[in-house]
Design a protein around this motif. Structure first.
Motif, PDB file in Angstrom:
ATOM      1  N   PHE A   1      -8.191   0.633  -0.277  1.00 15.84           N
ATOM      2  CA  PHE A   1      -7.709   1.177   0.987  1.00 15.84           C
ATOM      3  C   PHE A   1      -7.452   0.038   1.960  1.00 15.84           C
ATOM      4  O   PHE A   1      -8.278  -0.869   2.098  1.00 15.84           O
TER       5      PHE A   1
ATOM      6  N   THR B   1      -4.032  -1.686   4.840  1.00 22.63           N
ATOM      7  CA  THR B   1      -2.674  -1.593   5.395  1.00 22.63           C
ATOM      8  C   THR B   1      -1.993  -2.950   5.207  1.00 22.63           C
ATOM      9  O   THR B   1      -2.653  -3.975   5.060  1.00 22.63           O
TER      10      THR B   1
ATOM     11  N   GLU C   1      -2.495   3.194   1.572  1.00 24.07           N
ATOM     12  CA  GLU C   1      -2.508   2.915   3.003  1.00 24.07           C
ATOM     13  C   GLU C   1      -3.472   3.877   3.679  1.00 24.07           C
ATOM     14  O   GLU C   1      -3.462   5.077   3.415  1.00 24.07           O
ATOM     15  N   ASP C   2      -4.291   3.336   4.552  1.00 18.53           N
ATOM     16  CA  ASP C   2      -5.302   4.144   5.221  1.00 18.53           C
ATOM     17  C   ASP C   2      -5.066   4.109   6.722  1.00 18.53           C
ATOM     18  O   ASP C   2      -4.357   3.247   7.238  1.00 18.53           O
TER      19      ASP C   2
ATOM     20  N   GLY D   1      -8.705   8.581   2.443  1.00 15.73           N
ATOM     21  CA  GLY D   1      -9.617   7.609   3.041  1.00 15.73           C
ATOM     22  C   GLY D   1     -10.803   8.261   3.728  1.00 15.73           C
ATOM     23  O   GLY D   1     -11.936   7.781   3.630  1.00 15.73           O
ATOM     24  N   ARG D   2     -10.559   9.365   4.408  1.00  9.94           N
ATOM     25  CA  ARG D   2     -11.657  10.057   5.078  1.00  9.94           C
ATOM     26  C   ARG D   2     -12.626  10.643   4.054  1.00  9.94           C
ATOM     27  O   ARG D   2     -13.834  10.665   4.275  1.00  9.94           O
TER      28      ARG D   2
ATOM     29  N   ILE E   1     -14.022   5.780   4.539  1.00 12.49           N
ATOM     30  CA  ILE E   1     -13.570   4.404   4.733  1.00 12.49           C
ATOM     31  C   ILE E   1     -13.616   4.078   6.224  1.00 12.49           C
ATOM     32  O   ILE E   1     -13.111   4.837   7.046  1.00 12.49           O
TER      33      ILE E   1
ATOM     34  N   TRP F   1     -11.148  -2.208   6.461  1.00 14.46           N
ATOM     35  CA  TRP F   1     -10.167  -2.582   5.432  1.00 14.46           C
ATOM     36  C   TRP F   1     -10.293  -4.047   5.084  1.00 14.46           C
ATOM     37  O   TRP F   1     -10.613  -4.846   5.958  1.00 14.46           O
TER      38      TRP F   1
ATOM     39  N   ARG G   1      -5.704  10.167   7.527  1.00  9.07           N
ATOM     40  CA  ARG G   1      -5.412  10.031   6.094  1.00  9.07           C
ATOM     41  C   ARG G   1      -6.574  10.646   5.316  1.00  9.07           C
ATOM     42  O   ARG G   1      -7.693  10.119   5.332  1.00  9.07           O
TER      43      ARG G   1
ATOM     44  N   TYR H   1       0.850  -1.191   0.000  1.00  9.74           N
ATOM     45  CA  TYR H   1       0.000   0.000   0.000  1.00  9.74           C
ATOM     46  C   TYR H   1       0.883   1.237   0.000  1.00  9.74           C
ATOM     47  O   TYR H   1       1.828   1.332   0.790  1.00  9.74           O
TER      48      TYR H   1
ATOM     49  N   ALA I   1      -0.589   9.391  -0.681  1.00 14.44           N
ATOM     50  CA  ALA I   1      -1.840   9.288  -1.440  1.00 14.44           C
ATOM     51  C   ALA I   1      -2.023  10.509  -2.324  1.00 14.44           C
ATOM     52  O   ALA I   1      -1.631  11.623  -1.947  1.00 14.44           O
TER      53      ALA I   1
END
Length: 107
Positions: A26, A28, A57-58, A65-66, A70, A73, A62, A5, A9
């Motif tokens: 998204f 890890t 990677e979330d 992702g927000r 999200i 995962w 982050r 990942y 981003a």
């Protein structure tokens, strides 16, 4: 297919501007659900080589992702010309991944 990942981003507006078919994944590297889903995801992507795959990677703080809200995962967001058309959370079979993929890439 990218194995890890990405820790850096793209900005949301960059993702929204991507042409064609894109899947944003998204997760890890230490997430057991993410690791278990990788063979399923890879299998489907093998049949759709023209689909862009971003593994991001979330975690807390982050922004990308927000912006997609999200919560769990891995989450796969399927985009067509930057617009979300399907979403899968913690896929457990290739059929569900393939069905979502067919929405953006009916190969």
């Amino acid at each position: 297919m990218q194995r890890d990942y990405a820790t850096a981003a793209p900005a949301r507006d960059e993702v929204d501007a991507l042409p064609g078919a894109t899947v944003v994944e998204f997760g890890t590297g230490w997430c057991g659900h993410c690791t278990a889903a990788q063979p399923l995801i890879a299998s489907v992507f093998a049949d759709h080589p023209g689909v862009r795959h971003l593994k991001i990677e979330d975690g807390p703080g982050r922004r990308l992702g927000r912006s997609y809200r999200i919560k769990l995962w891995p989450t796969l967001v399927f985009l067509r010309d930057g617009a979300e058309v399907a979403r899968l959370v913690r896929p457990t079979d290739t059929a569900s991944v393939g069905q979502a993929m067919s929405v953006i890439d009916p190969a």
